[in-house]
Design a protein around this motif. Structure first.
Motif, PDB file in Angstrom:
ATOM      1  N   ALA A  13      56.739 -10.591 -36.164  1.00 46.97           N
ATOM      2  CA  ALA A  13      55.461 -10.205 -35.691  1.00 46.97           C
ATOM      3  C   ALA A  13      54.473 -11.650 -35.791  1.00 46.97           C
ATOM      4  CB  ALA A  13      54.705  -9.349 -36.880  1.00 46.97           C
ATOM      5  N   LEU A  14      54.686 -12.240 -37.099  1.00 44.68           N
ATOM      6  CA  LEU A  14      53.790 -13.730 -36.845  1.00 44.68           C
ATOM      7  C   LEU A  14      54.323 -14.637 -35.606  1.00 44.68           C
ATOM      8  CD1 LEU A  14      53.734 -14.201 -40.728  1.00 44.68           C
ATOM      9  CD2 LEU A  14      51.957 -13.525 -39.254  1.00 44.68           C
ATOM     10  N   ALA A  15      55.665 -14.789 -35.538  1.00 51.28           N
ATOM     11  CA  ALA A  15      56.422 -15.482 -34.547  1.00 51.28           C
ATOM     12  C   ALA A  15      55.541 -15.221 -33.070  1.00 51.28           C
ATOM     13  CB  ALA A  15      57.647 -15.508 -34.572  1.00 51.28           C
ATOM     14  N   GLN A  16      55.425 -13.820 -32.983  1.00 51.68           N
ATOM     15  CA  GLN A  16      54.870 -13.374 -31.731  1.00 51.68           C
ATOM     16  C   GLN A  16      53.249 -13.600 -31.499  1.00 51.68           C
ATOM     17  OE1 GLN A  16      55.717  -9.220 -31.401  1.00 51.68           O
ATOM     18  NE2 GLN A  16      57.921  -9.509 -31.471  1.00 51.68           N
ATOM     19  N   GLN A  17      52.618 -14.143 -32.487  1.00 48.68           N
ATOM     20  CA  GLN A  17      51.059 -14.460 -32.356  1.00 48.68           C
ATOM     21  C   GLN A  17      50.957 -15.855 -32.040  1.00 48.68           C
ATOM     22  OE1 GLN A  17      48.699 -12.258 -33.083  1.00 48.68           O
ATOM     23  NE2 GLN A  17      50.321 -10.659 -33.382  1.00 48.68           N
ATOM     24  N   ASP A  18      51.936 -16.492 -31.654  1.00 49.99           N
ATOM     25  CA  ASP A  18      52.005 -17.811 -31.062  1.00 49.99           C
ATOM     26  C   ASP A  18      51.233 -17.853 -29.694  1.00 49.99           C
ATOM     27  OD1 ASP A  18      52.918 -18.934 -33.354  1.00 49.99           O
ATOM     28  OD2 ASP A  18      55.041 -19.003 -32.412  1.00 49.99           O
ATOM     29  N   GLY A  19      50.156 -18.597 -29.403  1.00 46.79           N
ATOM     30  CA  GLY A  19      49.491 -18.833 -28.198  1.00 46.79           C
ATOM     31  C   GLY A  19      48.186 -18.979 -28.372  1.00 46.79           C
ATOM     32  N   TYR A  20      47.441 -19.365 -27.315  1.00 44.74           N
ATOM     33  CA  TYR A  20      46.024 -19.659 -27.418  1.00 44.74           C
ATOM     34  C   TYR A  20      45.079 -18.481 -27.412  1.00 44.74           C
ATOM     35  CZ  TYR A  20      45.806 -18.442 -22.496  1.00 44.74           C
ATOM     36  OH  TYR A  20      45.839 -17.716 -21.080  1.00 44.74           O
ATOM     37  N   ARG A  21      44.027 -18.307 -27.752  1.00 46.30           N
ATOM     38  CA  ARG A  21      43.108 -17.388 -28.126  1.00 46.30           C
ATOM     39  C   ARG A  21      41.859 -17.657 -27.294  1.00 46.30           C
ATOM     40  NH1 ARG A  21      43.247 -13.326 -32.118  1.00 46.30           N
ATOM     41  NH2 ARG A  21      44.717 -14.682 -33.137  1.00 46.30           N
ATOM     42  N   VAL A  22      41.546 -16.509 -26.464  1.00 46.71           N
ATOM     43  CA  VAL A  22      40.123 -16.440 -25.882  1.00 46.71           C
ATOM     44  C   VAL A  22      39.042 -15.903 -26.596  1.00 46.71           C
ATOM     45  CG1 VAL A  22      39.027 -15.850 -23.806  1.00 46.71           C
ATOM     46  CG2 VAL A  22      41.236 -16.360 -23.533  1.00 46.71           C
ATOM     47  N   ILE A  23      38.146 -16.687 -26.991  1.00 43.56           N
ATOM     48  CA  ILE A  23      37.152 -16.415 -28.038  1.00 43.56           C
ATOM     49  C   ILE A  23      36.125 -15.894 -27.224  1.00 43.56           C
ATOM     50  CG2 ILE A  23      35.511 -17.372 -29.779  1.00 43.56           C
ATOM     51  CD1 ILE A  23      38.548 -17.476 -30.858  1.00 43.56           C
ATOM     52  N   GLU A  24      35.691 -16.585 -26.195  1.00 40.01           N
ATOM     53  CA  GLU A  24      34.456 -15.935 -25.499  1.00 40.01           C
ATOM     54  C   GLU A  24      34.481 -16.150 -24.013  1.00 40.01           C
ATOM     55  OE1 GLU A  24      29.815 -17.466 -24.983  1.00 40.01           O
ATOM     56  OE2 GLU A  24      30.631 -17.014 -26.928  1.00 40.01           O
ATOM     57  N   ALA A  25      34.473 -15.141 -23.216  1.00 39.66           N
ATOM     58  CA  ALA A  25      34.736 -15.168 -21.644  1.00 39.66           C
ATOM     59  C   ALA A  25      33.297 -14.865 -20.951  1.00 39.66           C
ATOM     60  CB  ALA A  25      35.716 -14.304 -21.205  1.00 39.66           C
ATOM     61  N   ALA A  26      33.115 -15.364 -19.574  1.00 35.12           N
ATOM     62  CA  ALA A  26      32.108 -14.799 -18.939  1.00 35.12           C
ATOM     63  C   ALA A  26      32.410 -14.317 -17.699  1.00 35.12           C
ATOM     64  CB  ALA A  26      31.209 -16.304 -18.546  1.00 35.12           C
ATOM     65  N   ASP A  27      31.582 -13.413 -17.096  1.00 32.81           N
ATOM     66  CA  ASP A  27      31.741 -12.872 -15.620  1.00 32.81           C
ATOM     67  C   ASP A  27      32.146 -13.858 -14.699  1.00 32.81           C
ATOM     68  OD1 ASP A  27      31.702 -10.493 -17.046  1.00 32.81           O
ATOM     69  OD2 ASP A  27      29.741 -10.018 -16.537  1.00 32.81           O
ATOM     70  N   PRO A  28      33.349 -13.728 -13.916  1.00 30.89           N
ATOM     71  CA  PRO A  28      33.519 -14.603 -12.967  1.00 30.89           C
ATOM     72  C   PRO A  28      32.467 -14.465 -11.747  1.00 30.89           C
ATOM     73  CG  PRO A  28      35.008 -13.116 -12.751  1.00 30.89           C
ATOM     74  CD  PRO A  28      34.434 -12.807 -14.073  1.00 30.89           C
ATOM     75  N   PRO A  29      32.365 -15.264 -10.957  1.00 31.72           N
ATOM     76  CA  PRO A  29      31.403 -15.193  -9.791  1.00 31.72           C
ATOM     77  C   PRO A  29      32.159 -14.232  -8.674  1.00 31.72           C
ATOM     78  CG  PRO A  29      32.411 -17.385  -9.561  1.00 31.72           C
ATOM     79  CD  PRO A  29      32.918 -16.648 -10.854  1.00 31.72           C
TER      80      PRO A  29
END
Length: 250
Positions: free
Chosen positions: A22-38
């Motif tokens: 389960a810990l191995a599957q957690q590799d990757g980047y994390r989006v902390i904050e996003a904005a609405d696209p135009p």
């Protein structure tokens, strides 16, 4: 107990493997904050056509990112109503799995210390059956003799040709038993009579021991001959004190 221990360790190993996966599957980047696209003028029409053609489309405008895009797919997208963590510490799927793995590892370590290896790391210290108090010096009893099996001791006393010396030896062991049983300490210079006086009057074998003491004093100090009947009574008193009776079966 051994089967329970093996089962516990098997469950621990399985949990550790599952937690590690389960810990191995957690590799990757994390989006902390996003904005609405135009949104362009043709966005609604393009999205409708994509759905009709079963094309999955999407775009994320990232304003805060944890990790690197090259680390792999995104782990999760933070909800807009949840404020980002300021200290980097929180309870999520990865941290919960890590805590579970650590807790189970500690549990396994405790089980191993309690039952594994020598099995004595956390075992309670053995308790002595009875505390043995020191014998008066004049009795000249060795520790080896005190540790002799009671039945063997009685057999040795019964085989002694000197009945007077046999009575003294028997009396010494009965007095020591009385001291241990009633938690009474004898002085180093105590005689047999002195040791007997220290015993509680309400001790359970006080009267039989008093009779043995009197008979021994008459034989050893008074020079009275020990007849077979008297010697047999002395041995029976010793057997009553030194060899506990087994409980009767129902």
């Amino acid at each position: 107990m051994a089967d329970m221990l093996r089962a516990a360790f098997a469950a621990l190993a399985l949990t550790l493997l599952t937690g590690a996966a389960a810990l191995a599957q957690q590799d990757g980047y994390r989006v902390i904050e996003a904005a609405d696209p135009p949104r362009g003028a043709d966005l609604d029409r393009l999205m409708t056509e994509a759905r009709l053609r079963r094309i999955d489309t999407g775009m994320t405008y990232v304003t805060r990112l944890q990790g690197d895009l090259a680390d792999g797919p995104a782990i999760e997208l933070s909800r807009p109503d949840v404020s980002p963590r300021r200290d980097g510490i929180g309870v999520d799927g990865g941290s919960v799995s890590a805590m579970a793995v650590i807790g189970l590892f500690l549990l396994g370590l405790v089980l191993w210390m309690r039952f594994g290896g020598s099995g004595n790391l956390l075992a309670a210290a053995p308790k002595p059956d009875r505390l043995r108090h020191a014998a008066p010096e004049s009795w000249a009893l060795t520790e080896a003799e005190r540790m002799t099996d009671p039945q063997t001791l009685l057999d040795q006393i019964a085989a002694m040709p000197d009945r007077s010396a046999a009575m003294v030896r028997l009396l010494h062991h009965c007095l020591l038993f009385a001291g241990d049983d009633s938690d009474t300490r004898f002085a180093r210079a105590d005689t047999e009579r002195d040791a007997f006086r220290r015993l509680p009057e309400g001790w359970r074998f006080h009267q039989p021991l008093a009779l043995l003491l009197n008979a021994t004093e008459l034989a050893h100090y008074g020079g009275r001959a020990v007849d077979e009947a008297g010697f047999a009574r002395a041995l029976e008193t010793g057997r009553q004190l030194l060899i506990p009776k087994k409980p009767a079966h129902a």
